[in-house]
Structure formats: C-alpha cells, structure tokens
Design an enzyme around this catalytic site. Structure first.
Site, PDB file in Angstrom:
ATOM      1  N   ASP A   8       0.726  -1.310  -0.082  1.00 35.23           N
ATOM      2  CA  ASP A   8      -0.071  -0.179   0.112  1.00 35.23           C
ATOM      3  C   ASP A   8       0.863   1.459  -0.119  1.00 35.23           C
ATOM      4  O   ASP A   8       1.586   1.438   0.948  1.00 35.23           O
ATOM      5  CB  ASP A   8      -1.003  -0.020   1.250  1.00 35.23           C
ATOM      6  CG  ASP A   8      -1.713  -1.170   1.328  1.00 35.23           C
ATOM      7  OD1 ASP A   8      -1.012  -2.380   1.298  1.00 35.23           O
ATOM      8  OD2 ASP A   8      -2.791  -1.015   1.981  1.00 35.23           O
ATOM      9  N   GLU A  39      -4.303   1.911  -2.796  1.00 35.50           N
ATOM     10  CA  GLU A  39      -5.643   2.638  -1.997  1.00 35.50           C
ATOM     11  C   GLU A  39      -5.637   3.690  -1.292  1.00 35.50           C
ATOM     12  O   GLU A  39      -6.411   4.293  -0.900  1.00 35.50           O
ATOM     13  CB  GLU A  39      -6.482   1.118  -1.476  1.00 35.50           C
ATOM     14  CG  GLU A  39      -5.977   0.811  -0.225  1.00 35.50           C
ATOM     15  CD  GLU A  39      -7.055   0.348   0.602  1.00 35.50           C
ATOM     16  OE1 GLU A  39      -8.163   0.444   0.469  1.00 35.50           O
ATOM     17  OE2 GLU A  39      -6.549   0.306   1.822  1.00 35.50           O
ATOM     18  N   ASN A  40      -4.518   3.874  -0.731  1.00 38.12           N
ATOM     19  CA  ASN A  40      -4.202   5.062   0.247  1.00 38.12           C
ATOM     20  C   ASN A  40      -3.037   5.925  -0.441  1.00 38.12           C
ATOM     21  O   ASN A  40      -2.455   6.966   0.382  1.00 38.12           O
ATOM     22  CB  ASN A  40      -3.377   4.615   1.456  1.00 38.12           C
ATOM     23  CG  ASN A  40      -4.259   3.399   2.134  1.00 38.12           C
ATOM     24  OD1 ASN A  40      -4.007   2.321   2.142  1.00 38.12           O
ATOM     25  ND2 ASN A  40      -5.323   3.813   2.575  1.00 38.12           N
ATOM     26  N   ASN A  67     -10.292  -1.341   0.650  1.00 40.13           N
ATOM     27  CA  ASN A  67     -11.530  -0.694   1.204  1.00 40.13           C
ATOM     28  C   ASN A  67     -11.627   0.734   1.067  1.00 40.13           C
ATOM     29  O   ASN A  67     -12.667   1.228   1.428  1.00 40.13           O
ATOM     30  CB  ASN A  67     -11.706  -1.164   2.841  1.00 40.13           C
ATOM     31  CG  ASN A  67     -10.515  -0.911   3.566  1.00 40.13           C
ATOM     32  OD1 ASN A  67      -9.166  -1.212   3.371  1.00 40.13           O
ATOM     33  ND2 ASN A  67     -10.368   0.010   4.681  1.00 40.13           N
ATOM     34  N   HIS A  68     -10.673   1.377   0.801  1.00 34.29           N
ATOM     35  CA  HIS A  68     -10.399   2.787   0.573  1.00 34.29           C
ATOM     36  C   HIS A  68     -10.649   3.268  -0.899  1.00 34.29           C
ATOM     37  O   HIS A  68     -10.403   4.409  -0.982  1.00 34.29           O
ATOM     38  CB  HIS A  68      -9.205   3.345   1.035  1.00 34.29           C
ATOM     39  CG  HIS A  68      -9.198   3.425   2.715  1.00 34.29           C
ATOM     40  ND1 HIS A  68      -9.906   4.342   3.258  1.00 34.29           N
ATOM     41  CD2 HIS A  68      -8.486   2.641   3.458  1.00 34.29           C
ATOM     42  CE1 HIS A  68      -9.800   4.235   4.623  1.00 34.29           C
ATOM     43  NE2 HIS A  68      -8.566   3.035   4.916  1.00 34.29           N
ATOM     44  N   HIS A 156      -6.665  -8.224   0.240  1.00 34.04           N
ATOM     45  CA  HIS A 156      -6.542  -7.277   1.348  1.00 34.04           C
ATOM     46  C   HIS A 156      -7.349  -7.272   2.408  1.00 34.04           C
ATOM     47  O   HIS A 156      -8.838  -7.547   2.340  1.00 34.04           O
ATOM     48  CB  HIS A 156      -7.482  -5.889   0.217  1.00 34.04           C
ATOM     49  CG  HIS A 156      -7.167  -4.561   0.672  1.00 34.04           C
ATOM     50  ND1 HIS A 156      -5.893  -4.007   0.679  1.00 34.04           N
ATOM     51  CD2 HIS A 156      -7.758  -3.641   1.643  1.00 34.04           C
ATOM     52  CE1 HIS A 156      -5.834  -2.788   1.470  1.00 34.04           C
ATOM     53  NE2 HIS A 156      -7.071  -2.621   2.132  1.00 34.04           N
ATOM     54  N   HIS A 181      -3.147  -4.128   3.480  1.00 34.33           N
ATOM     55  CA  HIS A 181      -3.987  -3.444   4.363  1.00 34.33           C
ATOM     56  C   HIS A 181      -3.593  -3.138   5.743  1.00 34.33           C
ATOM     57  O   HIS A 181      -3.716  -1.936   6.232  1.00 34.33           O
ATOM     58  CB  HIS A 181      -5.400  -4.273   4.340  1.00 34.33           C
ATOM     59  CG  HIS A 181      -6.512  -3.543   5.231  1.00 34.33           C
ATOM     60  ND1 HIS A 181      -7.091  -2.362   5.082  1.00 34.33           N
ATOM     61  CD2 HIS A 181      -6.566  -3.959   6.444  1.00 34.33           C
ATOM     62  CE1 HIS A 181      -7.931  -2.046   6.099  1.00 34.33           C
ATOM     63  NE2 HIS A 181      -7.588  -3.105   6.999  1.00 34.33           N
ATOM     64  N   HIS A 183      -0.499  -2.554   6.580  1.00 37.29           N
ATOM     65  CA  HIS A 183       0.609  -1.483   6.229  1.00 37.29           C
ATOM     66  C   HIS A 183       1.782  -1.792   7.304  1.00 37.29           C
ATOM     67  O   HIS A 183       2.797  -1.024   7.294  1.00 37.29           O
ATOM     68  CB  HIS A 183       0.296  -0.133   6.716  1.00 37.29           C
ATOM     69  CG  HIS A 183      -0.794   0.402   5.913  1.00 37.29           C
ATOM     70  ND1 HIS A 183      -1.184   1.747   5.826  1.00 37.29           N
ATOM     71  CD2 HIS A 183      -1.664  -0.149   4.859  1.00 37.29           C
ATOM     72  CE1 HIS A 183      -2.008   1.974   5.142  1.00 37.29           C
ATOM     73  NE2 HIS A 183      -2.491   0.871   4.274  1.00 37.29           N
TER      74      HIS A 183
END
Ligand SMILES: [Fe+2]
Length: 274
Positions: A8, A39-40, A67-68, A156, A181, A183
């Site tokens: 990520d 996603e981040n 999810n983001h 994820h 996810h 991190h």
C-alpha cells in the site's frame, strides 16, 4: 517470469518512494510485471486518475486497491474505463463500477492475470465470500496453459488467519497471494507446498515514523478517548519501499521463490540478490 509487488502506497511519502525506486527495481530486478496497491496513495485515502497515470507512466502495470477505493471523488468514473485499476472482486453490489480482475498481455504474448480480493474478518464491508468468489473466477484459466504466464492475488485484509486460509485454499491454483491493508510487512514469505507464493502482508510504501502511515496525533487521540474528530493526515517523512519479488516458473505458472523487498530509512532493509 518475475513479478514485483509493492504494498500500500500511503500519501506523498509512498508515491515518492515508489516513483523514485522504480528505475532501480527495473534495472536490478528486471521484473516482467509490476503491481502496486494504491488505495491510500492520494492524501492517505483513496486514489485519483492523476496518481494512477503517474504510476502507469513509470512502469506500474496494474494498481490494486481495497476498502479505501472509493474515498476520492472521480474514482468511480475513472475505474469504469481504466481496466488496469482494480477494486476488490467480491463486493456484493453487482452494479459497482470497475473490475476485480484483469488479464494483461505480456511482451511475449502470454497473459498475466491479476485479481484483487478483500477479506471479511474485521473489514466492515459488504462482501461475498472471498474464497469462493476467487475460486469461481480462476476456473476459466489454467496455469498449465502455455497462454497463461501466471495468476496473482492481492488479498486485502486484516486477519492473518483469513489470509493464510485463503492462500492454502488456492494453493497450486494461483502463482501467488500477497496480503495488503495492515501496512506492516510480515516475515513469512514462503512458497506453499502446492507451489503458490505467499506473504501475509507486504507492508506499506510510506513513512513508518507514523501510525500505519498517518501522523500519530489524531489516531493516538482517538485511542485515548478524544471526542474530537479531526481528519487523519498522512505522515510526510521519507518513505520506505515495501513489497516482494516472486519468480514464476514459465512452464507451470507456479512460484519458484519469493523474496521480501524493503528499502528505506525505517526497517531492516532486504533486497533480492540479482
Ligand atoms: Fe485497506
């Protein structure tokens, strides 16, 4: 073939360390395919068209999310027309834009399949069974086919147990499963007995002087019971690159080996021999 997966990307620190490292990755590791979870990547939450285009231009082949994925406005319309940007395949909403998997043609003419799947434990999302959804999707491909170079899953999720169970469920049917996810990189990179490469979490590309990529003040205040809600801000210090390299057998489509990649100022560095 060689696959490089990057965990990520969190905010500007994550984008910069990836963009600044891609030349070294390409020169020294010579990957045939590069995947990054983005996603981040935009301000710590979600991803934008301009971030994707920057990563694609520098050699990232496919961008996965989680999810983001919908945190930035404009992603829904962009993902509808950009097949190289994936969202989890097992969202329950059948009308959701975008795709959870993509088949990309390699330079040698073979196809490489990338799938993005989201776990259910502790994830608070409306999802179909990740195990059966993934299994049903890959039924259309055979790793033994000379046309298929490999199948990779970005899984994820939060729970180690669910990620390992998923990998064992698909062991021998996909080339690799790498988790995202949390991190935080795990040290359990292994090739499972059926030939699937596995790593519970790739960790993040970002500033580890943080709480999973965010400046500590706001998340710490919430843990301490603060009643104020301020927006979480990504930490902006120098980023650390985190991911893995998978060597995939050209005949079987299964993994020969998996090596962690960690490069940067925060963690014990690991760089595959080349
Ligand atoms: Fe996530």
């Amino acid at each position: 073939m060689k696959l490089v997966f990057l965990g990520d990307l969190v905010g500007r620190s994550g984008r910069e360390v990836v963009l600044n490292s891609l030349e070294k990755i390409k020169t020294e590791l010579k990957p045939d395919f590069i995947i990054a979870n983005g996603e981040n990547a935009a301000g710590g939450f979600g991803i934008t068209k301009s971030v994707c285009e920057e990563l694609f231009a520098e050699g990232v082949d496919v961008i996965t999310t989680g999810n983001h994925v919908w945190d930035q406005s404009g992603t829904a319309s962009y993902i509808a027309q950009e097949k190289r940007l994936l969202r989890p395949i097992n969202y329950s909403n059948p009308q959701m834009p975008g795709q959870g998997a993509v088949s990309v043609q390699l330079k040698d003419g073979r196809r490489f399949i990338v799938m993005n799947v989201m776990c259910r434990l502790f994830m608070h999302e409306n999802l179909e069974c990740p195990f059966r959804t993934a299994e049903n999707y890959i039924k259309q491909f055979s790793l033994e086919s000379s046309q298929i170079a490999g199948i990779f899953v970005d899984l994820h999720g939060e729970a180690t147990s669910e990620k390992k169970a998923f990998a064992i469920y698909l062991d021998g049917k996909v080339s690799g499963v790498i988790g995202t996810h949390t991190h935080v990189p795990t040290t359990d990179a292994q090739v499972l007995s059926g030939g699937t490469a596995y790593l519970t979490d790739a960790g993040m590309c970002g500033d580890y002087n943080s709480i999973i990529g965010m400046k500590p003040n706001e998340p710490l205040a919430r843990f301490l019971g603060s009643t104020e809600r301020k927006r979480m801000q990504p930490a902006l210090g120098e980023g650390t690159l985190s991911g893995a390299l998978i060597n995939i057998d050209d005949k079987t489509g299964l993994a020969q080996s998996i090596f962690p990649i960690i490069l940067g100022p925060h963690l014990h560095n690991q760089w595959p021999a080349h």
